[in-house]
Scaffold this motif. Sequence first.
Motif, PDB file in Angstrom:
ATOM      1  N   PRO A   1       2.911  -0.008  -5.933  1.00 26.87           N
ATOM      2  CA  PRO A   1       1.487   0.038  -5.555  1.00 26.87           C
ATOM      3  C   PRO A   1       0.752  -1.245  -5.949  1.00 26.87           C
ATOM      4  O   PRO A   1       1.098  -1.897  -6.939  1.00 26.87           O
ATOM      5  CB  PRO A   1       0.958   1.246  -6.344  1.00 26.87           C
ATOM      6  N   LEU A   2      -0.250  -1.590  -5.188  1.00 21.55           N
ATOM      7  CA  LEU A   2      -0.958  -2.851  -5.368  1.00 21.55           C
ATOM      8  C   LEU A   2      -1.523  -3.021  -6.773  1.00 21.55           C
ATOM      9  O   LEU A   2      -1.492  -4.111  -7.341  1.00 21.55           O
ATOM     10  CB  LEU A   2      -2.083  -2.959  -4.336  1.00 21.55           C
ATOM     11  N   ARG A   3      -2.044  -1.943  -7.351  1.00 26.32           N
ATOM     12  CA  ARG A   3      -2.735  -2.061  -8.636  1.00 26.32           C
ATOM     13  C   ARG A   3      -1.857  -1.719  -9.836  1.00 26.32           C
ATOM     14  O   ARG A   3      -2.352  -1.689 -10.965  1.00 26.32           O
ATOM     15  CB  ARG A   3      -3.967  -1.156  -8.627  1.00 26.32           C
ATOM     16  N   MET A   4      -0.598  -1.459  -9.628  1.00 23.20           N
ATOM     17  CA  MET A   4       0.277  -1.118 -10.749  1.00 23.20           C
ATOM     18  C   MET A   4       0.610  -2.377 -11.551  1.00 23.20           C
ATOM     19  O   MET A   4       0.957  -3.411 -10.990  1.00 23.20           O
ATOM     20  CB  MET A   4       1.566  -0.464 -10.254  1.00 23.20           C
ATOM     21  N   GLY A   5       0.499  -2.289 -12.857  1.00 21.85           N
ATOM     22  CA  GLY A   5       0.761  -3.419 -13.723  1.00 21.85           C
ATOM     23  C   GLY A   5       2.251  -3.722 -13.844  1.00 21.85           C
ATOM     24  O   GLY A   5       3.100  -2.845 -13.655  1.00 21.85           O
TER      25      GLY A   5
ATOM     26  N   ARG B   1       0.854  -1.197   0.000  1.00 19.61           N
ATOM     27  CA  ARG B   1       0.000   0.000   0.000  1.00 19.61           C
ATOM     28  C   ARG B   1       0.891   1.249   0.000  1.00 19.61           C
ATOM     29  O   ARG B   1       1.053   1.921   1.021  1.00 19.61           O
ATOM     30  CB  ARG B   1      -0.927  -0.012   1.211  1.00 19.61           C
ATOM     31  N   VAL B   2       1.495   1.493  -1.146  1.00 21.79           N
ATOM     32  CA  VAL B   2       2.352   2.662  -1.319  1.00 21.79           C
ATOM     33  C   VAL B   2       1.870   3.429  -2.540  1.00 21.79           C
ATOM     34  O   VAL B   2       1.174   2.895  -3.413  1.00 21.79           O
ATOM     35  CB  VAL B   2       3.835   2.267  -1.492  1.00 21.79           C
ATOM     36  N   ARG B   3       2.273   4.710  -2.624  1.00 22.22           N
ATOM     37  CA  ARG B   3       1.851   5.538  -3.746  1.00 22.22           C
ATOM     38  C   ARG B   3       2.802   5.456  -4.925  1.00 22.22           C
ATOM     39  O   ARG B   3       2.389   5.587  -6.075  1.00 22.22           O
ATOM     40  CB  ARG B   3       1.729   6.995  -3.292  1.00 22.22           C
ATOM     41  N   ASN B   4       4.080   5.262  -4.637  1.00 24.53           N
ATOM     42  CA  ASN B   4       5.096   5.293  -5.675  1.00 24.53           C
ATOM     43  C   ASN B   4       5.924   4.011  -5.664  1.00 24.53           C
ATOM     44  O   ASN B   4       5.874   3.236  -4.711  1.00 24.53           O
ATOM     45  CB  ASN B   4       6.028   6.497  -5.472  1.00 24.53           C
ATOM     46  N   VAL B   5       6.704   3.819  -6.708  1.00 22.46           N
ATOM     47  CA  VAL B   5       7.634   2.695  -6.765  1.00 22.46           C
ATOM     48  C   VAL B   5       8.878   3.066  -5.962  1.00 22.46           C
ATOM     49  O   VAL B   5       9.483   4.113  -6.197  1.00 22.46           O
ATOM     50  CB  VAL B   5       8.018   2.367  -8.225  1.00 22.46           C
TER      51      VAL B   5
ATOM     52  N   GLU C   1       8.026  16.171   6.034  1.00 17.67           N
ATOM     53  CA  GLU C   1       7.960  15.778   4.626  1.00 17.67           C
ATOM     54  C   GLU C   1       8.218  14.279   4.526  1.00 17.67           C
ATOM     55  O   GLU C   1       9.283  13.793   4.905  1.00 17.67           O
ATOM     56  CB  GLU C   1       9.016  16.539   3.822  1.00 17.67           C
ATOM     57  N   ARG C   2       7.251  13.549   4.011  1.00 12.87           N
ATOM     58  CA  ARG C   2       7.313  12.091   4.021  1.00 12.87           C
ATOM     59  C   ARG C   2       8.437  11.547   3.142  1.00 12.87           C
ATOM     60  O   ARG C   2       9.178  10.656   3.547  1.00 12.87           O
ATOM     61  CB  ARG C   2       5.980  11.525   3.551  1.00 12.87           C
ATOM     62  N   GLY C   3       8.574  12.057   1.927  1.00 17.92           N
ATOM     63  CA  GLY C   3       9.547  11.518   0.989  1.00 17.92           C
ATOM     64  C   GLY C   3      10.845  12.293   0.977  1.00 17.92           C
ATOM     65  O   GLY C   3      10.996  13.325   1.644  1.00 17.92           O
ATOM     66  N   HIS C   4      11.805  11.789   0.204  1.00 25.21           N
ATOM     67  CA  HIS C   4      13.097  12.458   0.055  1.00 25.21           C
ATOM     68  C   HIS C   4      13.011  13.443  -1.117  1.00 25.21           C
ATOM     69  O   HIS C   4      13.622  13.255  -2.170  1.00 25.21           O
ATOM     70  CB  HIS C   4      14.210  11.433  -0.159  1.00 25.21           C
ATOM     71  N   THR C   5      12.247  14.476  -0.901  1.00 25.21           N
ATOM     72  CA  THR C   5      11.994  15.477  -1.925  1.00 25.21           C
ATOM     73  C   THR C   5      12.971  16.640  -1.783  1.00 25.21           C
ATOM     74  O   THR C   5      13.778  16.696  -0.849  1.00 25.21           O
ATOM     75  CB  THR C   5      10.560  16.013  -1.774  1.00 25.21           C
ATOM     76  N   ARG C   6      12.885  17.578  -2.715  1.00 23.85           N
ATOM     77  CA  ARG C   6      13.707  18.786  -2.599  1.00 23.85           C
ATOM     78  C   ARG C   6      13.388  19.528  -1.304  1.00 23.85           C
ATOM     79  O   ARG C   6      14.286  20.052  -0.646  1.00 23.85           O
ATOM     80  CB  ARG C   6      13.476  19.702  -3.796  1.00 23.85           C
TER      81      ARG C   6
END
Length: 248
Positions: A42-46, A22-26, A206-211
Motif C-alpha cells: 500500500p502507498l502509505r505503508m512504512g 493502490r492495494v490494501r495488502n502486501v 471473491e477478490r483474493g485467494h481466501t478460504r
Amino acid sequence: MKNPESQQLIVAGVGIELLRKRVRNVNFRIYPPDGRVRVSAPLRMGEREIRRAVEAKLDWILRQRTRIAEQPRPPAMRLESGELHLVDGRRCRLEVVDLPGVSRAELLPGDVLRLQVPPETDAAGRLRVLEGWYRQRFTDRLPQLLARWEAVVGRRARDCRVRRMRTLWGSCSTGTGRIRLNLELARRSVRCQEYVLVHELTHLHERGHTRRFYALMDRFLPDWRERKRELEQHPLWRYHDESGVSAL
C-alpha cells in the motif's frame, strides 16, 4: 527493465523489488527463471512494516525460489521442421513448408503442425505466423468456454481476451469484470484452459485467494488441483534467436 517507481530492498539477504500501489495488502510474486521477488505494498505503508511482512513470508519465498530453480528448462525452439510443439496439450511435429503466397498454419492428421511461409521468412517471421494461429484458435474457443463456465460459476465476464503474459496464466479485474488469459494456454489442454478460466471467473465472487475462494473453486471445479498440476507439468516454451529469448 525495472519499474521506474520501484525501490530495491535487501531482506535477510534476499533482493526485493518493492512497488507501492493502490492495494490494501502486501502482495508477493516470484518470477521465473531466476526467482526474482516483487512485492506490492500500500502507498502509505512504512518500510519497516513492509520489511516485517517480507520476513513473515520469507520461508514461503525461499521455497518458491527453490521450486523455480529446480524446474527443468525447456529446450530452445527455432521453428524448424521436426520440432515438437504442444497443441491442446498434445505433442505435434512441426513441418515448415516454404511456399510463395499467403502464410498460414494448420493442424493435420497424425498430429502434424504445418507452417507455410514464403521461402525468405526468417525465424521471427515464422513465430509471428504461428503465434497468430494459436491466438485465433484459442480466441475462437472462448465463447464456448465462457458459455459453459459462466453458467456454472454464476458470474459473467464483461470482456475476456487472449494476451501474451510473461508470468501469469490469467488475470481478472474485479472492478471492471475484465478477464485476460495467457496466450500460452493455447498450447495447453482444454482442461487447463478451463481451470484458468474458472479461477478468474471465481474472482468475480471473491477478490483474493481466501478460504472462501478455494471453497468456491472446490464447488465449481472439484478437480481443479489435478488440472493445476497438469498445467504446471510443462515449462513455458522458449524461442531463441540472435537477439535473445522470447516466450510465445
